[in-house]
Design a protein around this motif. Structure first.
Motif, PDB file in Angstrom:
ATOM      1  N   GLU A 246       6.734   3.261  10.742  1.00  9.03           N
ATOM      2  CA  GLU A 246       7.360   2.604  11.889  1.00  9.03           C
ATOM      3  C   GLU A 246       7.390   3.533  13.106  1.00  9.03           C
ATOM      4  O   GLU A 246       7.168   3.097  14.231  1.00  9.03           O
ATOM      5  N   ARG A 247       7.657   4.814  12.890  1.00  5.16           N
ATOM      6  CA  ARG A 247       7.624   5.765  14.012  1.00  5.16           C
ATOM      7  C   ARG A 247       6.223   5.836  14.607  1.00  5.16           C
ATOM      8  O   ARG A 247       6.055   5.841  15.832  1.00  5.16           O
ATOM      9  N   ASP A 248       5.213   5.875  13.739  1.00  5.73           N
ATOM     10  CA  ASP A 248       3.832   5.909  14.239  1.00  5.73           C
ATOM     11  C   ASP A 248       3.509   4.659  15.041  1.00  5.73           C
ATOM     12  O   ASP A 248       2.830   4.715  16.065  1.00  5.73           O
ATOM     13  N   ARG A 249       4.004   3.521  14.572  1.00  8.05           N
ATOM     14  CA  ARG A 249       3.758   2.263  15.274  1.00  8.05           C
ATOM     15  C   ARG A 249       4.403   2.288  16.665  1.00  8.05           C
ATOM     16  O   ARG A 249       3.792   1.890  17.654  1.00  8.05           O
ATOM     17  N   CYS A 250       5.645   2.777  16.740  1.00  9.02           N
ATOM     18  CA  CYS A 250       6.334   2.874  18.038  1.00  9.02           C
ATOM     19  C   CYS A 250       5.632   3.869  18.952  1.00  9.02           C
ATOM     20  O   CYS A 250       5.475   3.619  20.157  1.00  9.02           O
ATOM     21  N   ALA A 251       5.213   4.995  18.400  1.00 13.07           N
ATOM     22  CA  ALA A 251       4.517   5.998  19.204  1.00 13.07           C
ATOM     23  C   ALA A 251       3.199   5.448  19.741  1.00 13.07           C
ATOM     24  O   ALA A 251       2.816   5.733  20.881  1.00 13.07           O
TER      25      ALA A 251
ATOM     26  N   ARG B   5       0.831  -1.203   0.000  1.00 15.20           N
ATOM     27  CA  ARG B   5       0.000   0.000   0.000  1.00 15.20           C
ATOM     28  C   ARG B   5       0.870   1.259   0.000  1.00 15.20           C
ATOM     29  O   ARG B   5       0.639   2.191  -0.769  1.00 15.20           O
ATOM     30  N   MET B   6       1.905   1.267   0.838  1.00 16.67           N
ATOM     31  CA  MET B   6       2.779   2.437   0.903  1.00 16.67           C
ATOM     32  C   MET B   6       3.568   2.617  -0.391  1.00 16.67           C
ATOM     33  O   MET B   6       3.797   3.752  -0.825  1.00 16.67           O
ATOM     34  N   ALA B   7       3.965   1.526  -1.015  1.00 11.93           N
ATOM     35  CA  ALA B   7       4.661   1.625  -2.307  1.00 11.93           C
ATOM     36  C   ALA B   7       3.743   2.266  -3.343  1.00 11.93           C
ATOM     37  O   ALA B   7       4.169   3.138  -4.112  1.00 11.93           O
ATOM     38  N   LYS B   8       2.494   1.874  -3.339  1.00  9.35           N
ATOM     39  CA  LYS B   8       1.537   2.472  -4.271  1.00  9.35           C
ATOM     40  C   LYS B   8       1.302   3.943  -3.958  1.00  9.35           C
ATOM     41  O   LYS B   8       1.129   4.756  -4.861  1.00  9.35           O
ATOM     42  N   GLU B   9       1.297   4.299  -2.668  1.00 14.99           N
ATOM     43  CA  GLU B   9       1.097   5.694  -2.267  1.00 14.99           C
ATOM     44  C   GLU B   9       2.176   6.609  -2.838  1.00 14.99           C
ATOM     45  O   GLU B   9       1.908   7.772  -3.127  1.00 14.99           O
ATOM     46  N   VAL B  10       3.396   6.102  -2.976  1.00 17.14           N
ATOM     47  CA  VAL B  10       4.473   6.930  -3.519  1.00 17.14           C
ATOM     48  C   VAL B  10       4.662   6.726  -5.014  1.00 17.14           C
ATOM     49  O   VAL B  10       5.553   7.306  -5.607  1.00 17.14           O
TER      50      VAL B  10
ATOM     51  N   ARG C  83       8.469   6.985   3.786  1.00 18.96           N
ATOM     52  CA  ARG C  83       7.095   6.561   4.127  1.00 18.96           C
ATOM     53  C   ARG C  83       7.124   5.368   5.068  1.00 18.96           C
ATOM     54  O   ARG C  83       6.355   5.295   6.032  1.00 18.96           O
ATOM     55  N   ILE C  84       8.020   4.418   4.809  1.00 15.31           N
ATOM     56  CA  ILE C  84       8.161   3.250   5.684  1.00 15.31           C
ATOM     57  C   ILE C  84       8.625   3.697   7.072  1.00 15.31           C
ATOM     58  O   ILE C  84       8.089   3.249   8.094  1.00 15.31           O
TER      59      ILE C  84
END
Length: 82
Positions: A46-51, A8-13, A41-42
């Motif tokens: 990952e930062r959002d996941r950790c937060a 999904r993130m690959a498609k977003e960029v 984006r990745i």
């Protein structure tokens, strides 16, 4: 993060399945900037996941200071740049 998240993130960029991306004139090779945007984006995900882990820990804290610290940690993680 699972396989679907990465796709999904690959498609977003702008990536497609063939290691290239589409522009208005057709396909072109993947450029360094495309890869950098994808990596950013990745890293953001990952930062959002950790937060989120820090924010969830806040709910388990009985004391105000510890709960506040969890929120502060989450904000610090999100403020990091890739």
């Amino acid at each position: 993060m699972n396989r679907e998240d990465v796709i999904r993130m690959a498609k977003e960029v702008g990536f497609n399945w063939y290691g290239q991306h589409m522009d208005l004139t057709g396909t072109k090779d993947v450029w360094k900037g495309d890869i950098e945007r994808f990596a950013a984006r990745i890293a953001e995900a990952e930062r959002d996941r950790c937060a989120k882990i820090a924010e969830d820990a806040r709910e388990d804290e009985e004391y105000g200071h510890a709960a506040f610290r969890c929120v502060q940690i989450a904000q610090d993680i999100r403020s990091l740049e890739s």
